[in-house]
Scaffold this active site. Structure first.
Site, PDB file in Angstrom:
ATOM      1  CG  HIS A 113      -0.543  -0.080   2.335  1.00 42.90           C
ATOM      2  ND1 HIS A 113      -0.107  -0.943   2.951  1.00 42.90           N
ATOM      3  CD2 HIS A 113      -0.484   0.997   3.317  1.00 42.90           C
ATOM      4  CE1 HIS A 113       0.428  -0.919   4.253  1.00 42.90           C
ATOM      5  NE2 HIS A 113       0.203   0.443   4.638  1.00 42.90           N
ATOM      6  CB  CYS A 157      -1.897   9.156  21.049  1.00 44.84           C
ATOM      7  SG  CYS A 157      -0.969  10.364  21.797  1.00 44.84           S
TER       8      CYS A 157
HETATM    9  N1  PLP Z   1       7.722  -0.427   8.013  1.00 46.04           N
HETATM   10  C1  PLP Z   1       7.411   0.731   7.794  1.00 46.04           C
HETATM   11  C2  PLP Z   1       8.556   1.887   7.838  1.00 46.04           C
HETATM   12  C3  PLP Z   1       6.122   1.183   7.544  1.00 46.04           C
HETATM   13  O1  PLP Z   1       5.820   2.452   7.557  1.00 46.04           O
HETATM   14  C4  PLP Z   1       5.058   0.321   7.850  1.00 46.04           C
HETATM   15  C5  PLP Z   1       3.711   0.572   7.515  1.00 46.04           C
HETATM   16  O2  PLP Z   1       3.357   1.933   7.523  1.00 46.04           O
HETATM   17  C6  PLP Z   1       5.634  -1.044   7.849  1.00 46.04           C
HETATM   18  C7  PLP Z   1       6.847  -1.332   8.230  1.00 46.04           C
HETATM   19  C8  PLP Z   1       4.451  -2.238   7.997  1.00 46.04           C
HETATM   20  O3  PLP Z   1       3.701  -2.385   6.918  1.00 46.04           O
HETATM   21  P1  PLP Z   1       2.363  -3.158   6.836  1.00 46.04           P
HETATM   22  O4  PLP Z   1       1.502  -2.260   7.345  1.00 46.04           O
HETATM   23  O5  PLP Z   1       2.246  -3.514   5.564  1.00 46.04           O
HETATM   24  O6  PLP Z   1       2.556  -4.476   7.672  1.00 46.04           O
END
Ligand code: PLP
Length: 380
Positions: free
Chosen positions: A187, A311
């Site tokens: 996404h 939060c």
């Molecule tokens: N790592 C980072 C830097 C993220 O910004 C996100 C989600 O926003 C994730 C991992 C986790 O991804 P997912 O929501 O597809 O599990």
């Protein structure tokens, strides 16, 4: 989601519903399409198709990279990461520490830059893996991943990076990289939510995290989420084409929004190294107000931003990222993040610039902290 990604997915919910693992022609044609998506992802990352594993999300990719690597080095009981990781890495680090691992979380400075000396000093013989993110999800600050990789690899240690925020925003080429394992999430690339990728460099020691069938060459069990994988493949193809626009038009929109906010709202700070950031991210702190109140008032106007003071857990503590950077309490609480994309316009930035300053003023008018500040300044 990119409309083209959705369009590519739709037939795989209806007409082509075969299971790619099936021997018959109906499964075979779906398998062919999954392989095509793997090639699209590999091309986007400058990797080999065999180095791509499809997962259910960025969190699964991060968990798999860390737990799968540690499992293949059972004699090594030390894990290194940074103090500003996403919970998908941060909470794995806490979990490992509860399981008896030694863990090191490397510090950042006031601008969110990683302390490379601390990283070098923390590497030990018993270090199994270093996992440092490519770009921070709250501030957009980019870490010098190749430099970090050289430090890590010179000690013969595998290197994982959470590339979820970086993919599609900056060029990635695994052929020329020091990275051994890299996580992506659908996404963030205009693919659907609920699909991810783990890149694993050929020859990297690794044990599967999802243990099951022979799918993904035995590296991730479970029937493939075919339509989502196809959507992700298409989104990667598009992301490669849109990289330049992200770094020109989207960057200019973000900079315009930033300059106008700083111009129109006093006592405002931008969080993170402004010279070394993703082109689409703006983390901004409005002193003496609550980030959540700003978000709710913006939301009423159809403006969807997110909280830097996060939060989300129901805690009133500012985010661990801003705390690690030493952002003052009065500012950290009033932090919000704008994330732009190629689908945003200048008109939308102007709409934000029109409505945000009165919202901040309204909240400050009822803030006891703002009143104390004005008194201390002799302004009331
Ligand atoms: N790592 C980072 C830097 C993220 O910004 C996100 C989600 O926003 C994730 C991992 C986790 O991804 P997912 O929501 O597809 O599990």
């Amino acid at each position: 989601m990119a409309p083209e990604a959705l369009e590519a997915m739709l037939p795989y919910f209806s007409e082509f519903y075969g299971n790619p693992s099936s021997m018959h022609f109906f499964g075979g044609q779906v398998q062919k399409k999954v392989n095509e998506a793997r090639e699209q992802v590999a091309d986007f990352l400058g990797a080999e198709p065999s180095e791509i594993i499809f997962t259910s999300c960025g969190t699964e990719s991060d968990n798999t990279a860390i737990l799968g690597t540690l499992d293949s080095y059972p004699e090594k009981r030390h894990f290194i990461t940074s103090r500003v990781e996403h919970p998908a890495v941060m909470n794995v680090s806490s979990h490992l520490s509860r399981k008896g691992y030694r863990t090191t979380e490397v510090s950042v400075d006031r601008e969110g830059r990683l302390d490379l000396d601390e990283l070098k000093e923390s590497i030990a013989n018993e270090t199994a893996l270093v996992s440092i993110m490519y770009a921070n999800n709250e501030t957009g600050v980019l870490f010098p991943v190749e430099e970090i990789g050289e430090i890590v690899k010179s000690s013969g240690i595998p290197f994982h990076t959470d590339g979820v925020q970086a993919a599609g925003k900056i060029p990635l080429n695994m052929k020329k990289s020091t990275v051994d394992l890299l996580s992506l999430s659908g996404h963030k690339l205009h693919a659907p939510k609920g699909v991810g990728v783990l890149y694993i460099r050929k020859g990297t020691r690794f044990s599967p995290f999802m243990i099951g069938g022979h799918q993904e060459k035995g590296r991730r069990g479970g029937t493939e989420n075919v339509p989502y994988i196809i959507g992700l493949g298409k989104a990667c193809e598009l992301a490669k084409k849109h990289l330049e626009e992200e770094n020109t038009r989207v960057r200019a929109l973000r900079d315009y929004l930033e300059v106008k906010i700083l111009e129109k709202v006093p006592n405002t700070l931008v969080n993170g190294d402004r010279n070394n950031r993703l082109p689409n991210t703006l983390s901004v702190s409005f002193e003496y107000v609550e980030g959540e109140s700003i978000l709710l008032l913006l939301s009423d106007l159809g403006i969807c931003a997110s909280s830097g003071s996060a939060c989300t857990s129901g805690s009133l503590e500012p985010s661990h990222v801003l705390r690690a950077m030493g952002v003052p309490f009065t500012a950290a609480h009033g932090s919000i993040r704008f994330s732009l994309s190629i689908y945003n316009t200048k008109e939308e930035m102007d709409y934000i610039i029109e409505h945000l300053p009165p919202i901040i003023q309204r909240l400050r008018d009822i803030s006891p902290f703002w009143k104390d500040y004005l008194k201390a300044q002799g302004k009331v």
